[in-house]
Design a protein around this motif. Structure first.
Motif, mmCIF file in Angstrom:
data_model
loop_
_atom_site.group_PDB
_atom_site.id
_atom_site.type_symbol
_atom_site.label_atom_id
_atom_site.label_comp_id
_atom_site.label_asym_id
_atom_site.label_seq_id
_atom_site.Cartn_x
_atom_site.Cartn_y
_atom_site.Cartn_z
ATOM 1 N N TRP A 37 -5.633 -0.042 8.074
ATOM 2 C CA TRP A 37 -6.897 -0.675 8.605
ATOM 3 C C TRP A 37 -7.767 0.645 8.874
ATOM 4 O O TRP A 37 -7.400 1.819 8.881
ATOM 5 N N TRP A 38 -9.361 0.266 9.108
ATOM 6 C CA TRP A 38 -10.241 1.253 8.972
ATOM 7 C C TRP A 38 -11.156 1.172 10.008
ATOM 8 O O TRP A 38 -11.383 0.051 10.416
ATOM 9 N N LEU A 39 -11.686 2.507 10.439
ATOM 10 C CA LEU A 39 -12.768 2.378 11.551
ATOM 11 C C LEU A 39 -13.514 3.696 11.411
ATOM 12 O O LEU A 39 -12.680 4.894 11.409
ATOM 13 N N GLY A 40 -14.801 3.746 11.214
ATOM 14 C CA GLY A 40 -15.420 4.756 10.960
ATOM 15 C C GLY A 40 -15.077 5.722 9.669
ATOM 16 O O GLY A 40 -14.684 5.079 8.666
ATOM 17 N N GLN A 41 -14.711 7.113 9.857
ATOM 18 C CA GLN A 41 -14.288 7.968 8.824
ATOM 19 C C GLN A 41 -12.824 7.905 8.971
ATOM 20 O O GLN A 41 -12.065 8.831 8.423
ATOM 21 N N HIS A 42 -12.170 7.030 9.467
ATOM 22 C CA HIS A 42 -10.583 6.983 9.879
ATOM 23 C C HIS A 42 -10.089 5.850 9.495
ATOM 24 O O HIS A 42 -10.406 4.895 9.231
ATOM 25 N N ALA A 43 -8.621 6.011 8.831
ATOM 26 C CA ALA A 43 -7.719 4.749 8.725
ATOM 27 C C ALA A 43 -6.382 5.199 9.368
ATOM 28 O O ALA A 43 -6.054 6.326 9.427
ATOM 29 N N VAL A 44 -5.782 4.055 9.566
ATOM 30 C CA VAL A 44 -4.446 3.994 10.127
ATOM 31 C C VAL A 44 -3.663 3.380 8.872
ATOM 32 O O VAL A 44 -3.697 2.157 8.641
ATOM 33 N N LEU A 45 -2.540 4.179 8.526
ATOM 34 C CA LEU A 45 -1.734 3.678 7.604
ATOM 35 C C LEU A 45 -0.263 3.306 8.103
ATOM 36 O O LEU A 45 0.418 4.026 8.844
ATOM 37 N N GLY A 46 0.520 2.214 7.796
ATOM 38 C CA GLY A 46 1.673 1.814 8.426
ATOM 39 C C GLY A 46 2.630 2.089 7.104
ATOM 40 O O GLY A 46 2.670 1.376 6.150
ATOM 41 N N LEU A 47 3.304 3.208 7.396
ATOM 42 C CA LEU A 47 4.119 3.454 6.261
ATOM 43 C C LEU A 47 5.612 3.761 6.451
ATOM 44 O O LEU A 47 5.937 4.423 7.726
ATOM 45 N N ALA A 48 6.836 3.314 5.884
ATOM 46 C CA ALA A 48 8.093 3.832 5.829
ATOM 47 C C ALA A 48 8.391 5.175 6.002
ATOM 48 O O ALA A 48 7.855 5.960 5.520
ATOM 49 N N ALA A 49 9.094 5.611 7.045
ATOM 50 C CA ALA A 49 9.210 6.999 7.132
ATOM 51 C C ALA A 49 10.081 7.531 6.003
ATOM 52 O O ALA A 49 9.902 8.872 5.682
ATOM 53 N N SER A 50 10.825 6.888 5.446
ATOM 54 C CA SER A 50 11.823 7.446 4.420
ATOM 55 C C SER A 50 10.980 7.459 2.964
ATOM 56 O O SER A 50 11.602 7.811 1.999
ATOM 57 N N SER A 51 9.774 6.995 2.833
ATOM 58 C CA SER A 51 9.184 7.024 1.516
ATOM 59 C C SER A 51 8.758 8.337 1.256
ATOM 60 O O SER A 51 8.375 9.100 2.103
ATOM 61 N N ARG A 52 8.652 8.528 -0.002
ATOM 62 C CA ARG A 52 8.213 9.940 -0.459
ATOM 63 C C ARG A 52 6.777 10.261 -0.118
ATOM 64 O O ARG A 52 6.483 11.600 0.246
ATOM 65 N N THR A 53 5.823 9.071 -0.092
ATOM 66 C CA THR A 53 4.646 9.324 0.218
ATOM 67 C C THR A 53 4.529 9.875 1.597
ATOM 68 O O THR A 53 3.931 10.759 2.035
ATOM 69 N N THR A 54 5.370 9.130 2.672
ATOM 70 C CA THR A 54 5.317 9.699 4.139
ATOM 71 C C THR A 54 5.737 11.233 4.130
ATOM 72 O O THR A 54 5.136 11.924 4.814
ATOM 73 N N GLN A 55 6.889 11.447 3.408
ATOM 74 C CA GLN A 55 7.386 12.808 3.563
ATOM 75 C C GLN A 55 6.374 13.944 3.092
ATOM 76 O O GLN A 55 6.163 14.830 3.625
ATOM 77 N N ASN A 56 5.858 13.475 1.951
ATOM 78 C CA ASN A 56 4.725 14.250 1.361
ATOM 79 C C ASN A 56 3.484 14.494 2.597
ATOM 80 O O ASN A 56 2.804 15.831 2.523
ATOM 81 N N MET A 57 2.965 13.429 2.823
ATOM 82 C CA MET A 57 1.777 13.425 3.789
ATOM 83 C C MET A 57 2.153 14.281 4.930
ATOM 84 O O MET A 57 1.289 15.200 5.265
ATOM 85 N N LEU A 58 3.273 14.334 5.523
ATOM 86 C CA LEU A 58 3.604 14.912 6.709
ATOM 87 C C LEU A 58 3.687 16.218 6.593
ATOM 88 O O LEU A 58 3.216 17.148 7.281
ATOM 89 N N ARG A 59 4.146 16.778 5.267
ATOM 90 C CA ARG A 59 4.571 18.022 4.977
ATOM 91 C C ARG A 59 3.226 18.768 4.493
ATOM 92 O O ARG A 59 3.048 19.839 5.040
ATOM 93 N N THR A 60 2.539 17.976 3.832
ATOM 94 C CA THR A 60 1.271 18.778 3.328
ATOM 95 C C THR A 60 -0.069 18.357 4.181
ATOM 96 O O THR A 60 -1.217 18.929 3.966
ATOM 97 N N GLY A 61 -0.093 17.422 4.945
ATOM 98 C CA GLY A 61 -1.368 16.725 5.740
ATOM 99 C C GLY A 61 -2.413 16.462 5.005
ATOM 100 O O GLY A 61 -3.489 16.401 5.512
ATOM 101 N N GLU A 62 -2.123 15.809 3.630
ATOM 102 C CA GLU A 62 -3.036 15.521 2.824
ATOM 103 C C GLU A 62 -2.662 14.370 2.141
ATOM 104 O O GLU A 62 -1.547 14.129 1.569
#
Ligand SMILES: Cc1cc2nc3c(=O)[nH]c(=O)nc-3n(C[C@H](O)[C@H](O)[C@H](O)COP(=O)(O)O)c2cc1C
Length: 217
Positions: A37-62
């Protein structure tokens, strides 16, 4: 009559986002998600902790949030049972997921470098948002398997095809998002009824009178 039902799923219909994120070896992983979901220039994503996407995002911040249009449904579906993570949970394995490090190729999608961050964008997606991760926390403190990840949009790339000519706005009539509703795909570019919110906000490019809509109320 309304019934009290023990609903198992609450996926009422949200746009599909292809999230690209940087793998440890510098390649880009891409994965579909729709709990956003989206508000202004921000979004909140609901993601499984185990997915590669989540691991990559938390490691790189991008991450890049590439919004998929309805005509990309075949490409998105080809990504559905893939993970960029070599270690799959027993549940994912039972569901038929497999490890795939070359997701762009398998899905028939084209990578393109981002301006400000490492992961590539998805050329075929008309809206591509380069983002920084600002915070994250477990959605259910008793079950840390799913995270809410907050991101801030740094730069938006918008295809002219969905831009309201001469403006800095998306044309809501041209933008036909791929919608995931109860695990099925929908893309319905038919206008329904004019929105009072769009009228109140004086949004450019909004639907005209009720006669121009498929439904009226
Ligand atoms: C249309 C669609 C929507 C999805 N939505 C989400 C979602 O909102 N959150 C989530 O954690 N997974 C979602 N998934 C499942 C992920 O795509 C799946 O876990 C995938 O393996 C993640 O890839 P990765 O491990 O390479 O990051 C969705 C899948 C599809 C096909």
């Amino acid at each position: 009559m309304h019934r009290v039902l023990p609903l198992k799923v609450h996926y009422y219909g949200t746009p599909v986002v292809l999230v690209s994120s940087a793998n440890p070896d510098g390649t880009t992983n891409v994965a579909p998600m729709s709990s956003a979901w989206w508000l202004g220039q921000h979004a909140v994503l609901g993601l499984a902790a185990s997915s590669r996407t989540t691991q990559n995002m938390l490691r790189t911040g991008e991450a890049v949030l590439n919004l998929a249009s309805a005509d990309l449904v075949g490409h998105v579906d080809r990504l559905a049972l893939l993970s960029g993570s070599p270690e799959l949970s027993p549940h994912k394995r039972d569901t038929g997921y497999r490890y795939e490090p070359r997701k762009f190729e398998v899905a028939g999608l084209t990578p393109e470098p981002s301006d400000l961050i490492a992961p590539d964008r998805v050329v075929e997606c008309p809206i591509q948002l380069e983002c920084h991760v600002s915070s994250h926390y477990p959605i259910d403190p008793d079950s840390p398997g799913a995270l809410a990840i907050h991101v801030r949009v740094l730069r938006a790339h918008v295809d002219d095809a969905v831009r309201l000519p001469g403006s800095d706005h998306i044309d809501p009539k041209a933008w036909d998002p791929l919608i995931m509703k109860f695990c099925d795909f929908f893309g319905d570019s038919q206008p329904l009824i004019p929105s009072r919110l769009a009228a109140g906000w004086r949004m450019p490019g909004r639907l005209g009178d009720r006669r121009s809509c498929a439904r009226s109320s």
